[in-house]
Design a protein around this motif. Structure first.
Motif, PDB file in Angstrom:
ATOM      1  N   UNK A  49     -15.564  -1.381  -3.736  1.00 44.88           N
ATOM      2  CA  UNK A  49     -14.514  -0.994  -2.804  1.00 44.88           C
ATOM      3  C   UNK A  49     -14.482   0.517  -2.634  1.00 44.88           C
ATOM      4  N   UNK A  50     -13.952   0.933  -1.507  1.00 43.05           N
ATOM      5  CA  UNK A  50     -13.968   2.350  -1.154  1.00 43.05           C
ATOM      6  C   UNK A  50     -12.534   2.894  -1.162  1.00 43.05           C
ATOM      7  N   UNK A  51     -12.397   4.132  -1.607  1.00 46.47           N
ATOM      8  CA  UNK A  51     -11.116   4.834  -1.485  1.00 46.47           C
ATOM      9  C   UNK A  51     -11.222   5.829  -0.334  1.00 46.47           C
ATOM     10  N   UNK A  52     -10.428   5.586   0.686  1.00 45.37           N
ATOM     11  CA  UNK A  52     -10.463   6.417   1.895  1.00 45.37           C
ATOM     12  C   UNK A  52      -9.164   7.212   2.014  1.00 45.37           C
ATOM     13  N   UNK A 101      -6.676 -10.066  -5.970  1.00 45.07           N
ATOM     14  CA  UNK A 101      -6.672 -10.963  -4.805  1.00 45.07           C
ATOM     15  C   UNK A 101      -6.479 -10.161  -3.508  1.00 45.07           C
ATOM     16  N   UNK A 102      -6.028  -8.921  -3.658  1.00 47.70           N
ATOM     17  CA  UNK A 102      -5.789  -8.060  -2.492  1.00 47.70           C
ATOM     18  C   UNK A 102      -7.048  -7.232  -2.230  1.00 47.70           C
ATOM     19  N   UNK A 103      -7.662  -7.411  -1.051  1.00 45.71           N
ATOM     20  CA  UNK A 103      -8.910  -6.709  -0.742  1.00 45.71           C
ATOM     21  C   UNK A 103      -8.699  -5.309  -0.181  1.00 45.71           C
ATOM     22  N   UNK A 104      -7.560  -5.094   0.444  1.00 45.99           N
ATOM     23  CA  UNK A 104      -7.281  -3.795   1.049  1.00 45.99           C
ATOM     24  C   UNK A 104      -5.825  -3.414   0.801  1.00 45.99           C
ATOM     25  N   UNK A 111     -11.810  -3.732  -4.470  1.00 46.97           N
ATOM     26  CA  UNK A 111     -10.633  -3.462  -3.638  1.00 46.97           C
ATOM     27  C   UNK A 111     -10.773  -2.109  -2.906  1.00 46.97           C
ATOM     28  N   UNK A 112     -10.480  -2.144  -1.593  1.00 44.47           N
ATOM     29  CA  UNK A 112     -10.442  -0.909  -0.814  1.00 44.47           C
ATOM     30  C   UNK A 112      -9.027  -0.353  -0.830  1.00 44.47           C
ATOM     31  N   UNK A 113      -8.925   0.975  -0.822  1.00 44.28           N
ATOM     32  CA  UNK A 113      -7.590   1.569  -0.719  1.00 44.28           C
ATOM     33  C   UNK A 113      -7.638   2.705   0.304  1.00 44.28           C
ATOM     34  N   UNK A 114      -6.653   2.713   1.178  1.00 37.17           N
ATOM     35  CA  UNK A 114      -6.537   3.747   2.208  1.00 37.17           C
ATOM     36  C   UNK A 114      -5.241   4.510   1.967  1.00 37.17           C
TER      37      UNK A 114
END
Lengths: 210, 210
Positions: B42-45, B134-137, B168-171
């Motif tokens: 997952x990426x942190x943006x 369970x949360x992808x973004x 998991x991605x986080x923005x």
């Protein structure tokens, strides 16, 4: 000294008062600039630059508009590998007219004639949306790329944007926005790359290009 | 001279060939950089800067993720006058957990204690999302503002972001992203104002802040 009052209470009161005063000044400045802005009309927003977030910003505005019960039109001028999520999602809604240009990135098709034909067809769709006052928001995703390669004529875009219905918003995305378009836009944001995941060696994720 | 071939056909063939070669080089460069990026995670943006489009970009990514059937969590740290559209829209979906901090902009509430309490509650929600695989973004809208005013501790945010589930991605959005957050992020975009509609005297539109 008052036993019930901590010895630094005056300092805290003073800090709170200064905080409040600062926030009041900030609010006054913002309220004033909003009050000055008295032209009630649709806005032309251009999102450009090399950084991430141009297209997704346009799609976020689609969500916002749908939340307000508006009709929306989307034309994607470049069908990227990553745009399938938005397309799958927004096609579920009757309030959205969604059109995707048939071909992939120009450097993937490598056929200029086909690229131009596809761009012209996409622009014809865009023009129809820009003439329809039932549509409150038109998103022309990656139009700047089509303009850069001269697949779509800049003059036609300027004319269509300027003669669109008074209350219609239009969002135009893509790197390298031409100056003439910036000149006629109301709001222009340049997305700058500070850092990119590719540089850090992270694989592009299915569905979420971050 | 061949009657069936226009006199400039060779020049056109040549131009098409050069175009194709240029596009092939471009594709090769892009393919290579994608191939190099082999870390599947997952990426942190971080979306920062003063320009328009930070929050809407985060919400566009929510739409994209929903299009791929992912579960999404959103925490809005600042309840702005314009965010009601997204909230109304995304609350319709079972796949979205949506939490809005109770108060408005700090310069509208002008009560630091209440601001801090609201921000702490919002951060507690965010932490729960950042622990849930369970949360992808996860979109932490305007968290940078809460960090700037020190309503939320930067160290806690860094720790939670770094120890979140692998895929998991986080923005994280908001102007003035702290350097320590930029350092741990994978992708950082700075939105720069080239032009703003307020400057042109256009009234903010219901639902669509462009």
């Amino acid at each position: 000294m008052n036993e019930n009052k901590p010895h630094n209470a005056d300092a805290i009161d003073d800090k709170e008062a200064r905080y409040k005063a600062r926030m009041q000044r900030k609010k006054a400045v913002i309220d004033e600039s909003i009050a000055r802005a008295d032209q009630d009309k649709g806005v032309c927003l251009v999102l450009t630059g090399n950084g991430k977030g141009k297209s997704s910003s346009g799609f976020g505005m689609v969500a916002r508009a749908l939340g307000h019960g508006m009709q929306v039109g989307v034309v994607q001028f470049i069908k990227g590998s990553y745009s399938t999520g938005e397309e799958a999602f927004f096609r579920r809604f009757d309030e959205v007219e969604y059109y995707v240009m048939g071909e992939g990135f120009t450097w993937e098709t490598q056929d200029k004639t086909r690229d131009i034909e596809a761009a012209s067809a996409a622009w014809a769709q865009a023009k129809t949306l820009l003439e329809n006052d039932a549509i409150s928001l038109v998103v022309l995703d990656e139009l700047n790329i089509a303009l850069k390669y001269k697949y779509v004529a800049l003059d036609d875009v300027i004319t269509a944007v300027q003669s669109r219905p008074r209350y219609q918003h239009v969002v135009i995305t893509g790197r390298g926005a031409p100056q003439a378009l910036i000149d006629v836009a109301d709001t222009v944001t340049e997305m700058q790359v500070i850092k990119h995941a590719y540089q850090a060696g992270i694989k592009a994720q299915k569905g979420v290009e971050l």
